[in-house]
Design a protein around this motif. Structure first.
Motif, mmCIF file in Angstrom:
data_model
loop_
_atom_site.group_PDB
_atom_site.id
_atom_site.type_symbol
_atom_site.label_atom_id
_atom_site.label_comp_id
_atom_site.label_asym_id
_atom_site.label_seq_id
_atom_site.Cartn_x
_atom_site.Cartn_y
_atom_site.Cartn_z
ATOM 1 N N HIS A 5 37.271 5.371 -12.514
ATOM 2 C CA HIS A 5 37.388 3.913 -12.438
ATOM 3 C C HIS A 5 36.020 3.268 -12.683
ATOM 4 N N ALA A 6 34.958 3.905 -12.159
ATOM 5 C CA ALA A 6 33.626 3.308 -12.251
ATOM 6 C C ALA A 6 33.079 3.334 -13.660
ATOM 7 N N ARG A 7 33.544 4.232 -14.470
ATOM 8 C CA ARG A 7 32.964 4.363 -15.805
ATOM 9 C C ARG A 7 33.205 3.141 -16.662
ATOM 10 N N HIS A 8 34.155 2.329 -16.282
ATOM 11 C CA HIS A 8 34.449 1.139 -17.054
ATOM 12 C C HIS A 8 33.807 -0.111 -16.463
ATOM 13 N N MET A 29 45.348 -2.727 -15.343
ATOM 14 C CA MET A 29 44.353 -3.102 -16.335
ATOM 15 C C MET A 29 43.961 -1.901 -17.192
ATOM 16 N N THR A 30 43.765 -2.147 -18.478
ATOM 17 C CA THR A 30 43.207 -1.132 -19.360
ATOM 18 C C THR A 30 41.712 -1.038 -19.086
ATOM 19 N N ALA A 31 41.085 -0.010 -19.627
ATOM 20 C CA ALA A 31 39.644 0.150 -19.441
ATOM 21 C C ALA A 31 38.885 -1.048 -20.000
ATOM 22 N N ASP A 32 39.292 -1.528 -21.178
ATOM 23 C CA ASP A 32 38.623 -2.677 -21.788
ATOM 24 C C ASP A 32 38.798 -3.929 -20.937
ATOM 25 N N GLU A 33 40.013 -4.141 -20.447
ATOM 26 C CA GLU A 33 40.277 -5.330 -19.651
ATOM 27 C C GLU A 33 39.512 -5.285 -18.346
ATOM 28 N N GLU A 34 39.416 -4.125 -17.751
ATOM 29 C CA GLU A 34 38.679 -3.967 -16.509
ATOM 30 C C GLU A 34 37.197 -4.262 -16.716
ATOM 31 N N ALA A 35 36.638 -3.764 -17.838
ATOM 32 C CA ALA A 35 35.231 -4.016 -18.125
ATOM 33 C C ALA A 35 34.975 -5.505 -18.336
ATOM 34 N N LEU A 36 35.902 -6.178 -19.015
ATOM 35 C CA LEU A 36 35.741 -7.610 -19.258
ATOM 36 C C LEU A 36 35.852 -8.399 -17.956
ATOM 37 N N TYR A 37 36.789 -7.995 -17.070
ATOM 38 C CA TYR A 37 36.907 -8.637 -15.756
ATOM 39 C C TYR A 37 35.595 -8.492 -14.992
ATOM 40 N N ALA A 38 35.004 -7.306 -15.057
ATOM 41 C CA ALA A 38 33.756 -7.062 -14.341
ATOM 42 C C ALA A 38 32.617 -7.918 -14.878
ATOM 43 N N LEU A 39 32.679 -8.272 -16.169
ATOM 44 C CA LEU A 39 31.679 -9.151 -16.751
ATOM 45 C C LEU A 39 31.949 -10.614 -16.426
ATOM 46 N N ARG A 47 43.870 -7.248 -28.081
ATOM 47 C CA ARG A 47 42.891 -6.268 -28.585
ATOM 48 C C ARG A 47 43.526 -5.487 -29.738
ATOM 49 N N GLU A 48 43.505 -6.112 -30.910
ATOM 50 C CA GLU A 48 44.145 -5.523 -32.081
ATOM 51 C C GLU A 48 43.130 -5.098 -33.137
ATOM 52 N N PHE A 49 41.836 -5.160 -32.777
ATOM 53 C CA PHE A 49 40.797 -4.636 -33.652
ATOM 54 C C PHE A 49 40.434 -3.226 -33.194
ATOM 55 N N SER A 50 40.224 -2.349 -34.162
ATOM 56 C CA SER A 50 39.745 -0.993 -33.891
ATOM 57 C C SER A 50 38.323 -0.880 -34.434
ATOM 58 N N LEU A 51 37.735 0.302 -34.322
ATOM 59 C CA LEU A 51 36.409 0.513 -34.909
ATOM 60 C C LEU A 51 36.435 0.184 -36.400
ATOM 61 N N TRP A 52 37.476 0.655 -37.102
ATOM 62 C CA TRP A 52 37.563 0.432 -38.536
ATOM 63 C C TRP A 52 37.723 -1.039 -38.879
ATOM 64 N N THR A 53 38.672 -1.727 -38.221
ATOM 65 C CA THR A 53 38.911 -3.126 -38.570
ATOM 66 C C THR A 53 37.760 -4.019 -38.124
ATOM 67 N N THR A 54 37.084 -3.653 -37.016
ATOM 68 C CA THR A 54 35.890 -4.403 -36.617
ATOM 69 C C THR A 54 34.792 -4.224 -37.646
ATOM 70 N N PHE A 55 34.607 -2.982 -38.098
ATOM 71 C CA PHE A 55 33.649 -2.719 -39.169
ATOM 72 C C PHE A 55 34.027 -3.487 -40.433
ATOM 73 N N ALA A 280 35.900 -1.211 -26.603
ATOM 74 C CA ALA A 280 34.859 -2.080 -27.140
ATOM 75 C C ALA A 280 33.445 -1.604 -26.853
ATOM 76 N N ASN A 281 33.192 -1.035 -25.667
ATOM 77 C CA ASN A 281 31.809 -0.679 -25.351
ATOM 78 C C ASN A 281 31.310 0.540 -26.123
ATOM 79 N N ILE A 282 32.183 1.159 -26.910
ATOM 80 C CA ILE A 282 31.768 2.227 -27.820
ATOM 81 C C ILE A 282 32.008 1.823 -29.275
ATOM 82 N N ALA A 283 33.199 1.301 -29.557
ATOM 83 C CA ALA A 283 33.556 0.965 -30.940
ATOM 84 C C ALA A 283 32.697 -0.177 -31.483
#
Length: 554
Positions: A5-8, A29-39, A47-55, A280-283
């Motif tokens: 849980h803490a890793r996110h 919550m997904t990992a991304d949503e949890e990280a955003l809540y923490a911020l 969240r419909e962008f992937s690494l490829w589509t973001t690139f 998001a925090n990796i892609a």
């Protein structure tokens, strides 16, 4: 505490800009949503962008072929071919440092506010709101000038095609303006679509951009009409600096960096799309580094092709076509091939302009969400059907159209939006990097993507390069008796004027009500005096275990 849980959780060991506990969501919550809540933000986008589509979006914003075509005057016109090939190599080394330092911030704080959010959180106590204010407005200036500058260049290339087929036709300022406005409106419509549609559109656009770029790099040397010799000798390409300024050759080469800097200024887009990207925090940081790295290498190949084939630099720069790249194509290629290459560049420019519009709308949305703009309550609205910030799209579109009126003030005036974009981007990119390197230091808690022991040296290199280049980009090409209102570099006025205005606004009024990123879900970030998450202290052993897990993700 559950390490999985803490890793996110947020990865920044700095003082929080707010206080309070992370609330419990009414759904898993997904990992991304949890990280955003923490911020401090709730999930509002899909969240419909992937690494490829973001690139894809960021590479479309980079738009190497149309960007190169748009800024050929600066790259070639200040220092000739030697400035082009050497300038690109040197500038790209430092630009990559900026990109990697930014990616490290993105991994730690993956939110649409991007650099603006990072500046607020990292700044020394009491200075966060001011750092966010300056960073935000500078970043918004580069974002809001990007689409009109690309669309203006695209309109000029379209009209240049008409001149290529009919040499007697000379485009007027009025025609260029109307065509640019029409393209801006088209981009506004596309950028108002649902996220998934935009992602697919940019995926197609990026594929076209890459194919077109590779095709042009192959076509030009293969089909050039140059003879005796077929290519410029290497000694001339690499050694002859055609100094077309009133400064020493070294300064002329530095001035030519504007072409590289403006071309490569789109790699921050993944940061602003982080709230629409999965993992998001990796892609997102990977997309930043991929965009800058791949763009830098492919852009340099394009520089080499042009440097080895150009015949008469002065003829390219002074052509009646009004577009140096189109004039270059006519100079070195058969007519039909030159038309085809110019047409490919126009198609790529359309995709690039649309990517710029999307990125700018996300930045405007993030700042309006924190009430940074007048009438922010309108610009921060997310459309209930498309789930995109439609109002922010048209807010930027209208301002971009107003900027296009600079066309009627002449080529130098409208050209200022290119150098303004370069400086505004550099200032916004570097403020949080500077704070992170020189003020936060070892208190910074990195995300799963990080630079390790190279973080500080790379940050130092990034900050030093920007400190050197900001005054260089403000220099006019001519000095003394040759300097007049027509060839003056208006960057200081077009960028410095608005920034001076917002700085005065801050001290007169905004400091009384603007407190930095406005958190709509109170949170507690990992504190500088202890790694506290939801009131539970993490001991050294547990902290190391968490960092080990994060390292594996990378």
């Amino acid at each position: 505490m559950d390490i999985e849980h803490a890793r996110h959780r947020p990865s920044a060991s700095v003082s929080s800009v707010v206080k309070g506990d992370l609330p419990t969501a009414d759904h898993p919550m997904t990992a991304d949503e949890e990280a955003l809540y923490a911020l401090g933000y709730k999930q509002e986008f899909k969240r419909e962008f992937s690494l490829w589509t973001t690139f894809c979006v960021s590479f479309a914003v980079l738009g190497l072929l149309p960007s190169f075509a748009s800024t050929l005057y600066y790259g070639m016109g200040y220092a000739g071919t030697a400035g082009m090939v050497w300038g690109w190599i040197v500038a790209m080394l430092f630009i990559q440092c900026v990109a990697m330092s930014m990616a490290e911030l993105c991994s730690s704080m993956p939110t649409s506010g991007g650099l603006y959010y990072a500046a607020a959180v990292l700044a020394p106590e009491g200075y966060g709101p001011f750092a966010a204010w300056i960073t935000g407005w500078s970043n918004w200036i580069v974002q809001v000038t990007a689409a009109p500058s690309v669309d203006y260049s695209m309109a000029a290339m379209i009209l240049a095609l008409g001149s290529m087929s009919n040499p007697e036709y000379i485009p007027t300022q009025y025609q260029t303006f109307l065509l640019s406005v029409f393209i801006m409106i088209l981009h506004g419509v596309i950028s108002s679509m649902p996220t998934l549609w935009i992602a697919r559109f940019n995926s197609v656009g990026t594929i076209i951009n890459i194919i077109a770029l590779v095709a042009v790099i192959i076509i030009i040397p293969a089909d050039t009409t140059r003879r005796n010799p077929r290519f410029n000798p290497s000694g001339s390409v690499w050694g002859d600096i055609s100094n077309m300024t009133d400064y020493p050759s070294g300064i002329a080469v530095l001035m030519s960096f504007i072409s590289v800097i403006w071309t490569m200024s789109g790699y921050d887009s993944p940061f602003h799309l982080a709230e629409e990207c999965s993992n998001a925090n990796i892609a997102s940081p990977r997309a930043i580094v991929l965009t800058s790295g791949i763009g830098g290498v492919m852009g340099w190949f394009l520089q080499l092709v042009v440097a080895y084939t150009v015949i008469d630099i002065n003829a390219v720069l002074e052509s009646d076509l009004g577009q140096p790249f189109a004039a270059y194509c006519l100079q070195v290629l058969p007519y039909k091939t030159s038309v085809a290459v110019t047409a490919l560049t126009i198609v790529c420019a359309f995709s690039m302009g649309q990517g710029c519009m999307v990125a700018a709308s996300r930045v405007s949305y993030a700042y309006a969400r924190d009430d940074c703009f007048p009438l922010s309550k309108y610009w921060k609205r997310v459309h209930p059907l498309t789930k995109t910030p439609v109002n922010a799209v048209w807010f930027n579109c209208v301002i971009g159209i107003l900027l296009l009126f600079l066309i009627f003030a002449g080529d130098i005036a409208i050209g200022a939006i290119f150098s303004v974009g370069a400086i505004a981007a550099f200032v916004a990119f570097t403020i949080p990097i500077f704070i992170r390197v020189f003020f936060v230091g070892d208190r910074f808690r990195r995300g799963p993507w990080h630079l390790g022991k190279w973080s500080k040296p790379i940050g130092w290199a990034a900050c030093g390069f920007v400190a050197l280049m900001v005054p260089i980009l403000c220099l006019p090409q001519s000095t003394g008796e040759n300097l007049n209102a027509e060839n003056m570099n208006w960057t200081c006025l077009v960028y410095g004027g608005p920034m001076l205005a917002v700085t005065i606004w801050w001290f007169v009024d905004a400091k009384n009500w603007f407190n930095g990123p406005k958190i709509n879900i109170e949170h507690k970030m990992l504190g500088a005096k202890g790694n506290i998450v939801e009131g539970i202290n993490i001991g050294p052993e547990q902290q190391n275990s968490e960092e080990d897990i994060l390292g594996k993700d990378k």
